[in-house]
Design a protein around this motif. Structure first.
Motif, PDB file in Angstrom:
ATOM      1  N   VAL A 197       0.617  -1.161   0.180  1.00 59.44           N
ATOM      2  CA  VAL A 197      -0.025  -0.044   0.092  1.00 59.44           C
ATOM      3  C   VAL A 197       0.913   1.197  -0.070  1.00 59.44           C
ATOM      4  O   VAL A 197       0.493   2.434  -0.540  1.00 59.44           O
ATOM      5  CB  VAL A 197      -1.108  -0.091   1.347  1.00 59.44           C
ATOM      6  CG1 VAL A 197      -0.219   0.038   2.460  1.00 59.44           C
ATOM      7  CG2 VAL A 197      -2.057   1.072   1.172  1.00 59.44           C
ATOM      8  N   ASP A 198       2.265   1.190   0.590  1.00 61.12           N
ATOM      9  CA  ASP A 198       2.830   2.404   0.520  1.00 61.12           C
ATOM     10  C   ASP A 198       3.472   2.714  -0.976  1.00 61.12           C
ATOM     11  O   ASP A 198       3.511   3.942  -1.133  1.00 61.12           O
ATOM     12  CB  ASP A 198       4.206   2.299   1.639  1.00 61.12           C
ATOM     13  CG  ASP A 198       3.518   2.009   3.202  1.00 61.12           C
ATOM     14  OD1 ASP A 198       2.475   3.003   3.419  1.00 61.12           O
ATOM     15  OD2 ASP A 198       3.698   1.148   3.988  1.00 61.12           O
ATOM     16  N   GLN A 199       3.886   1.604  -1.673  1.00 58.84           N
ATOM     17  CA  GLN A 199       4.514   1.543  -2.830  1.00 58.84           C
ATOM     18  C   GLN A 199       3.539   1.528  -3.858  1.00 58.84           C
ATOM     19  O   GLN A 199       3.657   2.138  -5.121  1.00 58.84           O
ATOM     20  CB  GLN A 199       5.541   0.524  -3.047  1.00 58.84           C
ATOM     21  CG  GLN A 199       6.716   0.557  -2.142  1.00 58.84           C
ATOM     22  CD  GLN A 199       7.736   1.942  -2.139  1.00 58.84           C
ATOM     23  OE1 GLN A 199       7.732   2.213  -3.256  1.00 58.84           O
ATOM     24  NE2 GLN A 199       8.029   2.545  -1.129  1.00 58.84           N
ATOM     25  N   GLN A 200       2.180   1.282  -3.561  1.00 57.64           N
ATOM     26  CA  GLN A 200       0.874   1.283  -4.442  1.00 57.64           C
ATOM     27  C   GLN A 200       1.278   0.309  -5.625  1.00 57.64           C
ATOM     28  O   GLN A 200       1.080   0.633  -6.741  1.00 57.64           O
ATOM     29  CB  GLN A 200       0.894   2.663  -4.978  1.00 57.64           C
ATOM     30  CG  GLN A 200       0.028   3.485  -4.031  1.00 57.64           C
ATOM     31  CD  GLN A 200      -1.353   2.927  -3.563  1.00 57.64           C
ATOM     32  OE1 GLN A 200      -2.337   2.844  -4.563  1.00 57.64           O
ATOM     33  NE2 GLN A 200      -1.729   2.575  -2.316  1.00 57.64           N
ATOM     34  N   THR A 201       1.811  -1.014  -5.101  1.00 56.70           N
ATOM     35  CA  THR A 201       2.126  -1.917  -6.388  1.00 56.70           C
ATOM     36  C   THR A 201       1.364  -3.174  -5.829  1.00 56.70           C
ATOM     37  O   THR A 201       0.793  -3.417  -4.613  1.00 56.70           O
ATOM     38  CB  THR A 201       3.698  -2.453  -6.098  1.00 56.70           C
ATOM     39  OG1 THR A 201       4.042  -2.719  -4.963  1.00 56.70           O
ATOM     40  CG2 THR A 201       4.720  -1.023  -6.492  1.00 56.70           C
ATOM     41  N   VAL A 202       1.169  -3.919  -6.975  1.00 57.97           N
ATOM     42  CA  VAL A 202       0.218  -5.006  -6.873  1.00 57.97           C
ATOM     43  C   VAL A 202       0.632  -6.153  -7.753  1.00 57.97           C
ATOM     44  O   VAL A 202       0.976  -5.929  -8.820  1.00 57.97           O
ATOM     45  CB  VAL A 202      -1.245  -4.735  -7.034  1.00 57.97           C
ATOM     46  CG1 VAL A 202      -1.617  -4.184  -8.299  1.00 57.97           C
ATOM     47  CG2 VAL A 202      -2.112  -6.111  -6.710  1.00 57.97           C
ATOM     48  N   GLU A 203       0.535  -7.372  -7.434  1.00 52.01           N
ATOM     49  CA  GLU A 203       0.719  -8.526  -7.992  1.00 52.01           C
ATOM     50  C   GLU A 203      -0.499  -9.519  -8.040  1.00 52.01           C
ATOM     51  O   GLU A 203      -0.640  -9.986  -6.934  1.00 52.01           O
ATOM     52  CB  GLU A 203       1.951  -9.434  -7.865  1.00 52.01           C
ATOM     53  CG  GLU A 203       2.244 -10.796  -8.371  1.00 52.01           C
ATOM     54  CD  GLU A 203       3.188 -11.311  -8.273  1.00 52.01           C
ATOM     55  OE1 GLU A 203       3.506 -12.593  -8.651  1.00 52.01           O
ATOM     56  OE2 GLU A 203       4.148 -10.962  -7.312  1.00 52.01           O
ATOM     57  N   PRO A 204      -1.583  -9.549  -9.026  1.00 52.49           N
ATOM     58  CA  PRO A 204      -2.883 -10.249  -8.692  1.00 52.49           C
ATOM     59  C   PRO A 204      -2.358 -11.666  -8.322  1.00 52.49           C
ATOM     60  O   PRO A 204      -1.296 -12.259  -8.912  1.00 52.49           O
ATOM     61  CB  PRO A 204      -3.331 -10.230 -10.037  1.00 52.49           C
ATOM     62  CG  PRO A 204      -2.974  -9.070 -10.735  1.00 52.49           C
ATOM     63  CD  PRO A 204      -1.604  -8.619 -10.497  1.00 52.49           C
ATOM     64  N   THR A 205      -3.067 -12.497  -7.560  1.00 52.46           N
ATOM     65  CA  THR A 205      -2.627 -13.987  -7.023  1.00 52.46           C
ATOM     66  C   THR A 205      -3.876 -14.525  -6.771  1.00 52.46           C
ATOM     67  O   THR A 205      -5.209 -14.118  -6.945  1.00 52.46           O
ATOM     68  CB  THR A 205      -1.808 -13.806  -5.678  1.00 52.46           C
ATOM     69  OG1 THR A 205      -2.780 -12.925  -4.716  1.00 52.46           O
ATOM     70  CG2 THR A 205      -0.630 -13.022  -5.740  1.00 52.46           C
ATOM     71  N   GLY A 206      -3.877 -15.923  -6.502  1.00 55.04           N
ATOM     72  CA  GLY A 206      -4.821 -16.724  -6.371  1.00 55.04           C
ATOM     73  C   GLY A 206      -5.741 -17.328  -7.582  1.00 55.04           C
ATOM     74  O   GLY A 206      -5.038 -16.969  -8.653  1.00 55.04           O
TER      75      GLY A 206
END
Length: 545
Positions: A197-206
């Motif tokens: 949340v601090d870097q505003q990065t995401v990797e979709p998982t699941g």
């Protein structure tokens, strides 16, 4: 308005048109008994008919869509242009465009349903066609079964077994013959996302999403062939059930993404919402909610964030303040923001990142102050205030904002219950039954007097937005339907549906008085469903006294 007066007025309405028992609180007693015994003849939540409270969260059921002003309204606007033979689920290329892949068993040559992203397509088409007023009403968590439960209790009869149904305003209202009915898939693209949340990065998982009608059913009222499938528990095929952030993103921004996303697509990019597109064309834009203003649905209408839990930053986006997602070039901000969140205070909240400030969890006091026009901000502010009637206070603020062609911020709620508005309950007496935790919310006289209703919030928004000559876009969320269904609480759920239905009525009345269905469209739907099964729906009918 006092609690006593609200009760009297609602009871009069019930006696005249809702066929509700006048001796005692039938549904409250039914709900209490179901919780105490964890079993009920009327129905159950989940896959086990012998356990009333077996499942307390979402499902992937198909969700009904009611539209008004759309029949014959032009290319891309009519709901029928996305359903039946026009369904995206009949074509591999269309499915791949939605999900990025063709999920297992999702291709269906007989599909009658549309996808949730098609509601964004419909709104965008209406905007491009020059429709002046675009309304989206989201009953969070209200599937076909929840709607039917409210209609049965409200009318005192089991009026339908399938289809659009009857008994609620949004079911019966025809908008001059321009209304349409359909249903949609709400599945996410991915179950989750690995976020910073601090870097505003995401990797979709699941697990990847999709919808297998052969397992879940061709219609919202279908008995699923594989009951556990719709809650991600099937031994045959797992498609994850959705959350409110992903589903709201589908409707607001046309993206199929991961659960927890606020306007972030599956590649990590910020997607423009319909509110942004409307604002670029000079439209006024606003959101109204019965739950905190930065909860998933109202937040996704305008904000960007990799996490739905970063509430303070989401509110900053809504109000056009610097945020973690827009630190240097803040968004313009909505013209109207009215909702809950008042009185909920935390000193720490790990989900909100390093910039979280102790204080109100949803809208920090500093952000509220700098937004207030009295302190150099851009909003006329109405906030729950001790001793003041919330309905009158909000009405005055709306009148001032309207007369001065300004913006409006309304901030209300019951702090000890995470800031949502009081549940009016099924019979309107604001005395909820117990839920899954065997506790019930209890409201003070002040809680009822100092908070406006969702319908009153909607009227205030309409007054402020209607000064925009170009037109406006407005989203209204009956968010407490979801909270009630999470609690397996039929009393609160049905009352929340009635509350939302009255907000819909305020909109349709406004269109008839100030506009027309030639220049306005309205979508009434839900973001996702829960998993209520009505085993003996006739038991929702109060016995004659």
């Amino acid at each position: 308005m006092s609690r006593t007066l609200r009760t009297v007025l609602f009871s009069i309405m019930c006696l005249s048109c809702l066929s509700v028992s006048i001796a005692g609180d039938y549904l409250r007693d039914l709900q209490n008994e179901a919780i105490e015994q964890d079993r009920s003849s009327v129905g159950h939540w989940g896959t086990d008919p012998a356990k009333y409270t077996q499942w307390g969260t979402h499902s992937s059921r198909l969700i009904p869509v009611y539209t008004f002003g759309t029949k014959g309204a032009g290319r891309g606007i009519g709901l029928a242009q996305y359903t039946h033979k026009m369904s995206a689920y009949r074509n591999e290329e269309s499915i791949r465009k939605i999900y990025g892949i063709v999920p297992e068993q999702t291709l269906n040559p007989e599909a009658r349903y549309c996808d949730q992203t098609n509601l964004f397509d419909l709104q965008r088409a209406a905007l491009e066609a020059g429709k002046k007023h675009i309304f989206l009403v989201v009953f969070d968590g209200m599937d076909w079964q929840t709607t039917r439960a409210a209609a049965i209790y409200g009318t005192g009869k089991v009026g339908y077994e399938r289809g659009r149904g009857t008994g609620l305003h949004f079911q019966d209202y025809t908008a001059g013959g321009t209304t349409q009915f359909g249903f949609m898939v709400t599945s996410p693209a991915f179950a989750d996302g690995k976020i910073d949340v601090d870097q505003q990065t995401v990797e979709p998982t699941g697990d990847p999403g999709g919808y297998a009608a052969a397992l879940g059913g061709e219609f919202p009222w279908s008995e699923p062939a594989d009951v556990p499938y719709l809650i991600g528990k099937s031994k045959q095929l797992v498609h994850p059930y959705p959350d409110s952030a992903n589903t709201a993103g589908s409707m607001m921004s046309g993206i199929k993404t991961y659960n927890g996303s606020i306007g972030i697509d599956r590649t990590g990019g910020q997607a423009p919402a319909i509110a942004h597109l409307a604002q670029e064309r000079g439209y006024g834009v606003g959101v109204v909610s019965s739950v905190p203003i930065s909860h998933a649905t109202p937040a996704t209408a305008y904000a960007h964030n990799v996490s739905r839990d970063d509430y303070q930053d989401l509110s900053r986006d809504l109000l056009g303040l610097p945020s973690i997602a827009h630190p240097d070039a803040p968004l313009a901000g909505l013209d109207v923001v009215i909702g809950g969140g008042f009185g909920t205070v935390l000193e720490k909240d790990a989900g909100q990142g390093k910039n979280f400030k102790g204080g109100n969890r949803y809208l920090h006091e500093d952000d509220l102050k700098v937004s207030d026009i009295e302190h150099g901000g851009r909003y006329h502010v109405a906030i729950r205030t001790e001793g003041q009637a919330g309905s009158e206070q909000l009405k005055r603020a709306a009148e001032t904002a309207s007369s001065k062609k300004g913006r409006l911020l309304g901030f209300y709620g019951v702090g000890k219950y995470s800031g949502h508005l009081p549940f009016q309950t099924a019979d309107g007496d604001f005395q909820p039954a117990i839920g899954r935790k065997k506790t019930a919310e209890v409201y003070s006289e002040e809680d009822l007097r100092e908070n406006p209703t969702l319908a009153e919030m909607t009227s205030a928004a309409l007054q402020v937005l209607s000064i925009r000559e170009q037109g406006f876009w407005l989203m209204v969320e009956a968010g407490d339907v979801d909270w009630a269904n999470h609690d397996n609480n039929l009393d609160n759920s049905i009352g929340a549906v009635f509350s939302g239905d009255e907000a819909v009525r305020r909109i349709t009345d406004w269109v008839e008085s100030h506009s027309s269905w030639n220049e306005s469209i309205l979508i009434v739907t839900a973001d996702h469903g829960h998993y209520l099964f009505l085993d003996k729906p006739e038991l929702l009918v109060p016995p004659e006294q």
